[in-house]
Design a protein around this motif. Structure first.
Motif, mmCIF file in Angstrom:
data_model
loop_
_atom_site.group_PDB
_atom_site.id
_atom_site.type_symbol
_atom_site.label_atom_id
_atom_site.label_comp_id
_atom_site.label_asym_id
_atom_site.label_seq_id
_atom_site.Cartn_x
_atom_site.Cartn_y
_atom_site.Cartn_z
ATOM 1 N N UNK A 293 25.569 32.836 40.646
ATOM 2 C CA UNK A 293 25.438 33.845 41.701
ATOM 3 C C UNK A 293 26.571 33.722 42.715
ATOM 4 N N UNK A 294 26.935 32.497 43.060
ATOM 5 C CA UNK A 294 28.027 32.301 44.007
ATOM 6 C C UNK A 294 29.347 32.812 43.424
ATOM 7 N N UNK A 295 29.567 32.550 42.133
ATOM 8 C CA UNK A 295 30.790 33.012 41.480
ATOM 9 C C UNK A 295 30.827 34.541 41.422
ATOM 10 N N UNK A 296 29.675 35.160 41.119
ATOM 11 C CA UNK A 296 29.605 36.621 41.084
ATOM 12 C C UNK A 296 29.889 37.204 42.466
ATOM 13 N N UNK A 297 29.298 36.608 43.492
ATOM 14 C CA UNK A 297 29.531 37.092 44.855
ATOM 15 C C UNK A 297 31.001 36.923 45.251
ATOM 16 N N UNK A 298 31.599 35.823 44.829
ATOM 17 C CA UNK A 298 33.020 35.592 45.132
ATOM 18 C C UNK A 298 33.902 36.629 44.441
ATOM 19 N N UNK A 299 33.619 36.922 43.169
ATOM 20 C CA UNK A 299 34.408 37.920 42.438
ATOM 21 C C UNK A 299 34.221 39.309 43.041
ATOM 22 N N UNK A 300 33.002 39.635 43.451
ATOM 23 C CA UNK A 300 32.736 40.933 44.087
ATOM 24 C C UNK A 300 33.509 41.035 45.410
ATOM 25 N N UNK A 301 33.541 39.960 46.176
ATOM 26 C CA UNK A 301 34.289 39.970 47.442
ATOM 27 C C UNK A 301 35.789 40.139 47.178
ATOM 28 N N UNK A 302 36.294 39.492 46.132
ATOM 29 C CA UNK A 302 37.706 39.660 45.785
ATOM 30 C C UNK A 302 37.998 41.106 45.394
ATOM 31 N N UNK A 303 37.100 41.709 44.626
ATOM 32 C CA UNK A 303 37.282 43.101 44.204
ATOM 33 C C UNK A 303 37.278 44.024 45.431
ATOM 34 N N UNK A 304 36.350 43.790 46.349
ATOM 35 C CA UNK A 304 36.295 44.599 47.579
ATOM 36 C C UNK A 304 37.606 44.468 48.365
ATOM 37 N N UNK B 118 38.648 45.591 37.799
ATOM 38 C CA UNK B 118 37.827 45.608 36.585
ATOM 39 C C UNK B 118 37.598 44.193 36.059
ATOM 40 N N UNK B 119 38.599 43.318 36.164
ATOM 41 C CA UNK B 119 38.440 41.926 35.736
ATOM 42 C C UNK B 119 37.368 41.219 36.546
ATOM 43 N N UNK B 120 37.264 41.566 37.822
ATOM 44 C CA UNK B 120 36.326 40.880 38.706
ATOM 45 C C UNK B 120 34.935 41.510 38.697
ATOM 46 N N UNK B 121 34.888 42.854 38.739
ATOM 47 C CA UNK B 121 33.593 43.549 38.729
ATOM 48 C C UNK B 121 33.810 44.958 38.200
ATOM 49 N N UNK B 122 33.536 45.138 36.922
ATOM 50 C CA UNK B 122 33.799 46.419 36.262
ATOM 51 C C UNK B 122 32.905 47.535 36.789
ATOM 52 N N UNK B 123 31.770 47.203 37.388
ATOM 53 C CA UNK B 123 30.857 48.245 37.872
ATOM 54 C C UNK B 123 31.408 48.985 39.089
ATOM 55 N N UNK B 124 32.448 48.469 39.718
ATOM 56 C CA UNK B 124 33.020 49.131 40.891
ATOM 57 C C UNK B 124 33.941 50.289 40.502
ATOM 58 N N UNK B 125 34.412 50.315 39.267
ATOM 59 C CA UNK B 125 35.261 51.409 38.786
ATOM 60 C C UNK B 125 34.338 52.512 38.282
#
Length: 184
Positions: free
Chosen positions: A69-80, A143-150
């Motif tokens: 969960x921490x890794x997912x949150x970190x990747x989402x923050x990077x994508x943002x 897309x590498x970090x969080x594909x759902x944002x595209x």
């Protein structure tokens, strides 16, 4: 025989048993008593060990889930952060419509942005409740970090299935010749 059983003493006095037999029975009782304790862990100890092992495994699973969960949150923050840093300013009066989650959305763009969107040079990304335009390299990083944002990408291949069917279709329709002077 410092501590003799009162029954054993009475049997000795009555002459019903010999002193050697009483000593032998006492030794056997002593061995039996101490052999049980040393024979192995009791049921309670086994259950406690099982519970301890289950707790360790549960703790390990929870820790792995927390790390995920921490890794997912970190990747989402990077994508943002990438979206906020690399977004393309939108200008124009022309409406560009696209579908997201079953609803039609609209962005105001100019003709240049519209061409770039349709060619795949620009991509639409969602950040919270707003939509931003991103250049292709930034969109690939998102897309590498969080594909759902595209939410819209005209430049990405949709998979190998349609390509396979078009090549079969092309092979089939190759047998029919189209005249050069055909006007539609």
């Amino acid at each position: 025989m410092a501590k003799a059983n009162p029954l054993q003493e009475q049997l000795l006095k009555a002459g019903l048993v010999k002193k050697s037999k009483v000593a032998e029975v006492a030794r056997e009782q002593h061995k039996a008593k101490h052999a049980k304790a040393a024979s192995g862990p009791s049921e309670i100890q086994l259950e406690a060990e099982r519970a301890r092992a289950e707790k360790v495994e549960r703790d390990r699973a929870l820790e792995a889930e927390r790390k995920t969960q921490a890794r997912t949150a970190e990747l989402r923050a990077q994508a943002r952060q990438i979206i906020n840093d690399r977004k393309v300013p939108r200008t124009g009066e022309s409406e560009y419509r696209f579908v997201v989650d079953g609803a039609i959305r609209t962005l105001l763009v100019n003709d240049d942005l519209r061409r770039k969107l349709s060619s795949g040079a620009l991509v639409i990304a969602r950040i919270d409740d707003r939509f931003e335009l991103l250049p292709r390299p930034a969109a690939d990083k998102v897309r590498e970090r969080d594909a759902s944002m595209i939410v819209l990408d005209h430049g990405q291949a949709t998979g190998s299935e349609p390509e396979a069917s078009t090549s079969e279709d092309d092979a089939y329709y190759a047998q029919f010749k189209v005249p050069d002077d055909l006007m539609w």
